[in-house]
Motif scaffolding. Sequence first.
Motif, mmCIF file in Angstrom:
data_model
loop_
_atom_site.group_PDB
_atom_site.id
_atom_site.type_symbol
_atom_site.label_atom_id
_atom_site.label_comp_id
_atom_site.label_asym_id
_atom_site.label_seq_id
_atom_site.Cartn_x
_atom_site.Cartn_y
_atom_site.Cartn_z
ATOM 1 N N LEU A 16 41.373 79.642 49.432
ATOM 2 C CA LEU A 16 41.793 78.559 50.438
ATOM 3 C C LEU A 16 43.232 79.171 50.922
ATOM 4 N N ASP A 17 43.769 78.859 52.045
ATOM 5 C CA ASP A 17 44.918 79.172 52.727
ATOM 6 C C ASP A 17 46.048 78.157 51.624
ATOM 7 N N VAL A 18 47.501 78.559 51.941
ATOM 8 C CA VAL A 18 48.508 77.890 51.116
ATOM 9 C C VAL A 18 48.508 76.660 51.415
ATOM 10 N N GLU A 19 48.284 76.031 52.851
ATOM 11 C CA GLU A 19 48.209 74.548 53.105
ATOM 12 C C GLU A 19 47.142 73.799 52.514
ATOM 13 N N ALA A 20 45.869 74.276 52.552
ATOM 14 C CA ALA A 20 44.848 73.669 51.667
ATOM 15 C C ALA A 20 45.317 73.486 50.183
ATOM 16 N N MET A 21 45.373 74.805 49.587
ATOM 17 C CA MET A 21 45.547 74.673 48.252
ATOM 18 C C MET A 21 46.877 73.659 47.979
ATOM 19 N N MET A 33 21.719 83.598 37.844
ATOM 20 C CA MET A 33 22.889 83.127 37.918
ATOM 21 C C MET A 33 23.452 82.978 39.499
ATOM 22 N N THR A 34 23.679 81.806 40.103
ATOM 23 C CA THR A 34 24.129 81.632 41.292
ATOM 24 C C THR A 34 25.600 81.416 41.341
ATOM 25 N N ILE A 35 26.151 82.400 42.179
ATOM 26 C CA ILE A 35 27.594 82.300 42.422
ATOM 27 C C ILE A 35 27.739 82.356 44.033
ATOM 28 N N GLU A 36 28.514 81.377 44.471
ATOM 29 C CA GLU A 36 28.654 81.511 46.010
ATOM 30 C C GLU A 36 30.008 81.504 46.309
ATOM 31 N N VAL A 37 30.359 82.193 47.160
ATOM 32 C CA VAL A 37 31.920 82.453 47.751
ATOM 33 C C VAL A 37 32.086 81.918 49.076
ATOM 34 N N ALA A 38 33.059 80.991 49.254
ATOM 35 C CA ALA A 38 33.358 80.787 50.529
ATOM 36 C C ALA A 38 34.955 81.049 50.847
ATOM 37 N N ASN A 39 35.202 81.881 51.739
ATOM 38 C CA ASN A 39 36.528 82.405 51.846
ATOM 39 C C ASN A 39 37.242 81.648 53.277
ATOM 40 N N GLU A 40 38.042 80.631 52.834
ATOM 41 C CA GLU A 40 38.405 79.921 54.050
ATOM 42 C C GLU A 40 40.211 80.250 54.105
ATOM 43 N N SER A 41 40.547 81.356 53.501
ATOM 44 C CA SER A 41 41.937 81.735 53.269
ATOM 45 C C SER A 41 42.445 82.603 54.274
ATOM 46 N N GLY A 42 41.793 83.283 55.211
ATOM 47 C CA GLY A 42 42.007 84.068 56.292
ATOM 48 C C GLY A 42 42.462 85.365 55.920
ATOM 49 N N ILE A 43 42.581 85.615 54.423
ATOM 50 C CA ILE A 43 42.880 87.000 53.759
ATOM 51 C C ILE A 43 41.427 87.710 53.364
ATOM 52 N N GLY A 44 41.203 88.823 53.812
ATOM 53 C CA GLY A 44 40.123 89.529 53.438
ATOM 54 C C GLY A 44 40.149 89.850 51.986
ATOM 55 N N VAL A 45 39.112 89.550 51.229
ATOM 56 C CA VAL A 45 39.155 90.267 49.673
ATOM 57 C C VAL A 45 37.705 90.530 49.444
ATOM 58 N N ASP A 46 37.673 91.281 48.285
ATOM 59 C CA ASP A 46 36.223 91.933 47.634
ATOM 60 C C ASP A 46 35.632 90.771 47.427
#
Length: 161
Positions: free
Chosen positions: A42-47, A1-14
């Motif tokens: 995503l950050d608030v603006e993009a969401m 299973m391929t699950i890709e993560v892209a964090n563009e939120s500026g907030i560090g997450v696990d």
Amino acid sequence: MTIEVANESGIGVDEHALISVARYTLDRMDIHPQAELSLLLLDVEAMTELHIKWMDEPGPTDVMSFPMDELDTARRPDEAGPGPALLGDVVLCPAVASTQAEQAGHGLDDELHLLTVHGVLHLLGYDHAEPEEEREMFGLQNDILDAWRDDVATGRPAGRE
């Protein structure tokens, strides 16, 4: 299973935990092991922009799901017919999730895990517009999340690798 993560939120997450809970959810729902899923933070603006564009509702939201393929292409491994599929995108907003987590009295990670399961279930066709649908979806969501947390706490593998 391929699950890709892209964090563009500026907030560090696990990110590893988000992948784990998403994979566990897909496994529990008997989705083909070669299915693909994308998690986008995503950050608030993009969401807010996505929420307005696709839901015609103001302000940001916590999670949105964007299915890519028809669900019947993501068959169980023991069924005949098409196998792997690109399931779609689950979009999370950690800033909104953080506020919700504080209000609920738990941490950001817990809220993001819940929202990830919620978003994956939406990709799989679950909804909560009607009371009966809400009971089914939220019950399943809680069962999956509780089982995943139990597996993580006891060191059992959380999902197929």
